[in-house]
Design a protein around this motif. Structure first.
Motif, PDB file in Angstrom:
ATOM      1  N   LYS A   1       0.816  -1.149   0.022  1.00  0.00           N
ATOM      2  CA  LYS A   1      -0.154  -0.132  -0.031  1.00  0.00           C
ATOM      3  C   LYS A   1       0.811   1.114  -0.030  1.00  0.00           C
ATOM      4  O   LYS A   1       0.307   2.267  -0.440  1.00  0.00           O
ATOM      5  N   ALA A   2       2.303   1.066   0.522  1.00  0.00           N
ATOM      6  CA  ALA A   2       2.743   2.420   0.701  1.00  0.00           C
ATOM      7  C   ALA A   2       3.677   2.660  -0.636  1.00  0.00           C
ATOM      8  O   ALA A   2       3.741   3.915  -0.801  1.00  0.00           O
ATOM      9  N   THR A   3       4.251   1.611  -1.286  1.00  0.00           N
ATOM     10  CA  THR A   3       5.114   1.945  -2.309  1.00  0.00           C
ATOM     11  C   THR A   3       4.669   1.111  -3.656  1.00  0.00           C
ATOM     12  O   THR A   3       4.328   1.795  -4.715  1.00  0.00           O
ATOM     13  N   THR A   4       4.462  -0.271  -3.784  1.00  0.00           N
ATOM     14  CA  THR A   4       4.106  -0.780  -4.716  1.00  0.00           C
ATOM     15  C   THR A   4       2.913  -0.255  -5.497  1.00  0.00           C
ATOM     16  O   THR A   4       2.959  -0.022  -6.611  1.00  0.00           O
ATOM     17  N   TRP A   5       1.996   0.035  -4.760  1.00  0.00           N
ATOM     18  CA  TRP A   5       0.708   0.383  -5.305  1.00  0.00           C
ATOM     19  C   TRP A   5       0.773   1.763  -6.062  1.00  0.00           C
ATOM     20  O   TRP A   5       0.416   1.829  -7.215  1.00  0.00           O
TER      21      TRP A   5
ATOM     22  N   LEU B   1       2.666   1.192  -9.357  1.00  0.00           N
ATOM     23  CA  LEU B   1       1.872   0.421 -10.480  1.00  0.00           C
ATOM     24  C   LEU B   1       0.817   1.673 -10.949  1.00  0.00           C
ATOM     25  O   LEU B   1       0.459   1.706 -12.075  1.00  0.00           O
ATOM     26  N   ILE B   2       0.015   2.293 -10.017  1.00  0.00           N
ATOM     27  CA  ILE B   2      -0.923   3.352 -10.594  1.00  0.00           C
ATOM     28  C   ILE B   2      -0.222   4.325 -11.177  1.00  0.00           C
ATOM     29  O   ILE B   2      -0.852   4.854 -12.292  1.00  0.00           O
ATOM     30  N   ALA B   3       1.030   4.407 -11.098  1.00  0.00           N
ATOM     31  CA  ALA B   3       1.834   5.702 -11.785  1.00  0.00           C
ATOM     32  C   ALA B   3       2.045   5.441 -13.362  1.00  0.00           C
ATOM     33  O   ALA B   3       1.588   6.342 -14.237  1.00  0.00           O
ATOM     34  N   CYS B   4       1.820   4.140 -13.754  1.00  0.00           N
ATOM     35  CA  CYS B   4       1.964   3.810 -15.285  1.00  0.00           C
ATOM     36  C   CYS B   4       0.637   4.130 -15.943  1.00  0.00           C
ATOM     37  O   CYS B   4       0.611   4.031 -17.045  1.00  0.00           O
ATOM     38  N   LEU B   5      -0.278   4.261 -15.082  1.00  0.00           N
ATOM     39  CA  LEU B   5      -1.787   4.412 -15.688  1.00  0.00           C
ATOM     40  C   LEU B   5      -2.101   6.025 -16.003  1.00  0.00           C
ATOM     41  O   LEU B   5      -3.039   6.422 -16.885  1.00  0.00           O
ATOM     42  N   ILE B   6      -1.311   6.818 -15.530  1.00  0.00           N
ATOM     43  CA  ILE B   6      -1.452   8.367 -15.651  1.00  0.00           C
ATOM     44  C   ILE B   6      -0.225   8.824 -16.554  1.00  0.00           C
ATOM     45  O   ILE B   6       0.840   8.758 -15.992  1.00  0.00           O
ATOM     46  N   PRO B   7      -0.518   9.751 -17.589  1.00  0.00           N
ATOM     47  CA  PRO B   7       0.264  10.546 -18.017  1.00  0.00           C
ATOM     48  C   PRO B   7       1.233  11.287 -17.127  1.00  0.00           C
ATOM     49  O   PRO B   7       0.661  11.941 -16.249  1.00  0.00           O
ATOM     50  N   PHE B   8       2.509  11.179 -17.501  1.00  0.00           N
ATOM     51  CA  PHE B   8       3.618  11.905 -16.743  1.00  0.00           C
ATOM     52  C   PHE B   8       3.755  10.933 -15.374  1.00  0.00           C
ATOM     53  O   PHE B   8       4.450  11.373 -14.535  1.00  0.00           O
TER      54      PHE B   8
END
Length: 104
Positions: free
Chosen positions: A77-81, A84-91
């Protein structure tokens, strides 16, 4: 030259950062170049090339994130998530690289 190649292939963090850059760049090209070309001008060539490349980079990024998260014992919850979510959002991958990955 050999030092750089050894560092890339032997460091999971360096590989993940490289994949983050490539995946983020391919997402930006897909969203801001190929989709407008496809839906505004009817030019599908760019999306037929960039789409599969982005898909492959996306999968490699996800698998590497999970691998690095396991290797470094990240709290999900603190890091991996977040990574992973970052790759769905431009930039998003550029942001996460600066805030999390560059500090490892």
């Amino acid at each position: 030259k050999n030092f750089l190649m050894n560092q890339i292939f032997n460091s999971s963090i360096v590989r993940l950062r490289l994949l983050a850059f490539l995946e983020g760049t391919s997402l930006l090209i897909l969203v801001f170049v190929s989709m407008p070309l496809k839906y505004i001008y009817g030019i599908t060539t760019v999306s037929s090339i960039v789409g599969p490349i982005h898909g492959l980079l996306f999968l490699l990024f996800v698998f590497n994130t999970i691998s690095v998260g396991t290797e470094y014992r990240w709290k999900f919850k603190a890091t991996t998530w977040k990574v992973l979510i970052a790759c769905l959002i431009p930039f998003g991958t550029f942001y996460i690289d600066r805030k999390i990955l560059s500090k490892l």
